[in-house]
Scaffold this motif. Structure first.
Motif, PDB file in Angstrom:
ATOM      1  N   SER A  37    -124.069  58.114  73.577  1.00 38.45           N
ATOM      2  CA  SER A  37    -122.634  57.854  73.642  1.00 38.45           C
ATOM      3  C   SER A  37    -122.329  56.616  74.476  1.00 38.45           C
ATOM      4  O   SER A  37    -121.437  55.833  74.139  1.00 38.45           O
ATOM      5  CB  SER A  37    -121.917  59.070  74.237  1.00 38.45           C
ATOM      6  OG  SER A  37    -120.554  58.799  74.468  1.00 38.45           O
ATOM      7  N   PHE A  38    -123.089  56.427  75.550  1.00 38.19           N
ATOM      8  CA  PHE A  38    -122.856  55.289  76.443  1.00 38.19           C
ATOM      9  C   PHE A  38    -123.775  54.103  76.146  1.00 38.19           C
ATOM     10  O   PHE A  38    -123.631  53.049  76.747  1.00 38.19           O
ATOM     11  CB  PHE A  38    -123.050  55.719  77.898  1.00 38.19           C
ATOM     12  CG  PHE A  38    -121.958  56.601  78.422  1.00 38.19           C
ATOM     13  CD1 PHE A  38    -120.741  56.059  78.814  1.00 38.19           C
ATOM     14  CD2 PHE A  38    -122.131  57.965  78.506  1.00 38.19           C
ATOM     15  CE1 PHE A  38    -119.722  56.863  79.297  1.00 38.19           C
ATOM     16  CE2 PHE A  38    -121.123  58.788  78.988  1.00 38.19           C
ATOM     17  CZ  PHE A  38    -119.908  58.239  79.381  1.00 38.19           C
ATOM     18  N   GLU A  78    -116.869  65.346  79.003  1.00 34.55           N
ATOM     19  CA  GLU A  78    -115.656  65.242  78.200  1.00 34.55           C
ATOM     20  C   GLU A  78    -114.523  64.583  78.985  1.00 34.55           C
ATOM     21  O   GLU A  78    -113.714  63.846  78.423  1.00 34.55           O
ATOM     22  CB  GLU A  78    -115.215  66.624  77.717  1.00 34.55           C
ATOM     23  CG  GLU A  78    -116.121  67.232  76.661  1.00 34.55           C
ATOM     24  CD  GLU A  78    -116.129  66.434  75.366  1.00 34.55           C
ATOM     25  OE1 GLU A  78    -115.096  65.782  75.070  1.00 34.55           O
ATOM     26  OE2 GLU A  78    -117.151  66.447  74.663  1.00 34.55           O
ATOM     27  N   ASN A  92    -114.843  62.299  81.232  1.00 32.87           N
ATOM     28  CA  ASN A  92    -115.142  60.923  81.646  1.00 32.87           C
ATOM     29  C   ASN A  92    -115.844  60.095  80.572  1.00 32.87           C
ATOM     30  O   ASN A  92    -116.306  58.989  80.854  1.00 32.87           O
ATOM     31  CB  ASN A  92    -116.023  60.948  82.904  1.00 32.87           C
ATOM     32  CG  ASN A  92    -115.353  61.625  84.076  1.00 32.87           C
ATOM     33  OD1 ASN A  92    -114.516  61.043  84.754  1.00 32.87           O
ATOM     34  ND2 ASN A  92    -115.718  62.882  84.315  1.00 32.87           N
ATOM     35  N   LYS A  93    -115.905  60.584  79.350  1.00 36.95           N
ATOM     36  CA  LYS A  93    -116.701  59.923  78.317  1.00 36.95           C
ATOM     37  C   LYS A  93    -116.138  58.579  77.863  1.00 36.95           C
ATOM     38  O   LYS A  93    -116.849  57.786  77.236  1.00 36.95           O
ATOM     39  CB  LYS A  93    -116.870  60.840  77.111  1.00 36.95           C
ATOM     40  CG  LYS A  93    -115.577  61.191  76.391  1.00 36.95           C
ATOM     41  CD  LYS A  93    -115.865  62.143  75.239  1.00 36.95           C
ATOM     42  CE  LYS A  93    -114.587  62.503  74.491  1.00 36.95           C
ATOM     43  NZ  LYS A  93    -114.867  63.456  73.384  1.00 36.95           N
ATOM     44  N   ASN A  94    -114.879  58.297  78.179  1.00 40.70           N
ATOM     45  CA  ASN A  94    -114.288  57.022  77.777  1.00 40.70           C
ATOM     46  C   ASN A  94    -114.446  55.935  78.835  1.00 40.70           C
ATOM     47  O   ASN A  94    -113.956  54.814  78.654  1.00 40.70           O
ATOM     48  CB  ASN A  94    -112.803  57.218  77.454  1.00 40.70           C
ATOM     49  CG  ASN A  94    -112.594  58.096  76.231  1.00 40.70           C
ATOM     50  OD1 ASN A  94    -113.352  58.014  75.265  1.00 40.70           O
ATOM     51  ND2 ASN A  94    -111.581  58.946  76.277  1.00 40.70           N
ATOM     52  N   MET A  95    -115.128  56.251  79.924  1.00 38.86           N
ATOM     53  CA  MET A  95    -115.339  55.275  80.988  1.00 38.86           C
ATOM     54  C   MET A  95    -116.431  54.284  80.607  1.00 38.86           C
ATOM     55  O   MET A  95    -117.270  54.556  79.740  1.00 38.86           O
ATOM     56  CB  MET A  95    -115.732  55.980  82.295  1.00 38.86           C
ATOM     57  CG  MET A  95    -114.667  56.884  82.877  1.00 38.86           C
ATOM     58  SD  MET A  95    -115.215  57.648  84.431  1.00 38.86           S
ATOM     59  CE  MET A  95    -115.276  56.202  85.495  1.00 38.86           C
ATOM     60  N   ASP A  96    -116.423  53.144  81.265  1.00 40.73           N
ATOM     61  CA  ASP A  96    -117.545  52.216  81.180  1.00 40.73           C
ATOM     62  C   ASP A  96    -118.796  52.918  81.702  1.00 40.73           C
ATOM     63  O   ASP A  96    -118.724  53.717  82.638  1.00 40.73           O
ATOM     64  CB  ASP A  96    -117.238  50.978  82.032  1.00 40.73           C
ATOM     65  CG  ASP A  96    -118.436  50.057  82.170  1.00 40.73           C
ATOM     66  OD1 ASP A  96    -118.695  49.286  81.248  1.00 40.73           O
ATOM     67  OD2 ASP A  96    -119.109  50.151  83.223  1.00 40.73           O
ATOM     68  N   LYS A  97    -119.948  52.649  81.101  1.00 39.22           N
ATOM     69  CA  LYS A  97    -121.158  53.403  81.449  1.00 39.22           C
ATOM     70  C   LYS A  97    -121.568  53.241  82.911  1.00 39.22           C
ATOM     71  O   LYS A  97    -122.050  54.188  83.535  1.00 39.22           O
ATOM     72  CB  LYS A  97    -122.320  53.030  80.529  1.00 39.22           C
ATOM     73  CG  LYS A  97    -122.721  51.568  80.524  1.00 39.22           C
ATOM     74  CD  LYS A  97    -123.807  51.328  79.471  1.00 39.22           C
ATOM     75  CE  LYS A  97    -124.216  49.878  79.385  1.00 39.22           C
ATOM     76  NZ  LYS A  97    -125.256  49.656  78.334  1.00 39.22           N
TER      77      LYS A  97
END
Length: 270
Positions: free
Chosen positions: A215-216, A246, A248-253
């Motif tokens: 995902s990242f 879930e 924090n999944k939209n954060m920058d890696k």
């Protein structure tokens, strides 16, 4: 034929474990047994000497451990008959070791490791469990690059029961608290699906990280950092990791890894 070594500190522990494993009909597995003596020094010295002369595909450490009086209240795991160790905190040098999990067999927990018997639960700080050999066991197995599993049975409450250790209770717990048939069923699955033969070679389950790392799009080094943080999380936090993912999944890696690391700091002993 795959070779498995079962290690315990005391011969009394090992005799019970050996008698239970001998009852099993094991396919394509030869099991050997080693008693090292109490404490990290004996574990490091005797396990190292043994592994220098013999190779194994998998090593299992099974033994009893102490627990804090209130661990079942804090962690709501009063029904835990045994624990699978995912993190070890050395009380002497304040260093931690994170253990790769090759099977999912029990509740994964963190354990403190002491160089001497602990009679005061305050010495454990935020740790709920304590033993005297796990740190040495993990150090040796890691240095030999051998797949390993650590299973501990909480038997004595730190304090009053440490002073009056109940050997009969410990023997009964070693005999009854672990389903050895199910344990070796999981070991068979691991061997059939993942284990590569050869001295000192092993393969860790990477599939549990795929959902998150893909995902990242982690780099190799970031994935290794994530593995350590993931194992620390499941050892210390009484929560499903998917909840954190879930949220924090939209954060920058990089920010995701930093937030995960920062969030775990409050669980670490200072």
């Amino acid at each position: 034929m795959y070779k498995v070594l079962v290690v315990s500190a005391l011969s009394q522990e090992l005799n019970i474990i050996k008698s239970e494993i001998k009852k099993l009909s094991l396919r394509n597995i030869k099991v050997s047994f080693l008693s090292t003596g109490m404490g990290n020094y004996n574990m490091i010295l005797n396990l190292t000497r043994f592994l220098e002369k013999n190779y194994f595909d998998l090593v299992i450490n099974i033994g009893v451990c102490g627990y804090k009086n209130d661990f079942s209240i804090n962690r709501q795991k009063a029904n835990s008959l045994f624990i699978q160790i995912g993190r070890i905190f050395n009380l002497s040098n304040s260093k931690e070791l994170i253990i790769p999990q090759i099977i999912n067999f029990g509740n994964i927990e963190s354990i403190a490791c002491s160089e001497k018997p602990v009679f005061d639960s305050l010495e454990l700080s935020d740790e709920d469990f304590v033993d005297m050999e796990s740190y040495g066991f993990e150090m040796v197995c890691n240095s030999f690059s051998i797949s390993r599993i650590l299973l501990k049975i909480p038997v004595d409450k730190v304090g009053s029961e440490t002073n009056n250790f109940d050997f009969k209770k410990a023997e009964e717990s070693l005999r009854n608290n672990i389903n050895y048939k199910e344990l070796f069923f999981e070991i068979h699955k691991y061997i059939d699906e993942h284990l590569k033969t050869g001295k000192g070679k092993y393969k860790i389950h990477d599939d549990i990280f795929d959902t998150y790392s893909q995902s990242f799009n982690f780099t190799f080094s970031q994935k290794e950092i994530f593995k350590k943080l993931y194992y620390r999380y499941i050892s210390l936090v009484n929560s499903d990791f998917s909840v954190f993912y879930e949220a924090n999944k939209n954060m920058d890696k990089k920010k995701f890894l930093k937030k995960l690391e920062k969030g775990l700091e409050k669980y670490l002993v200072r």
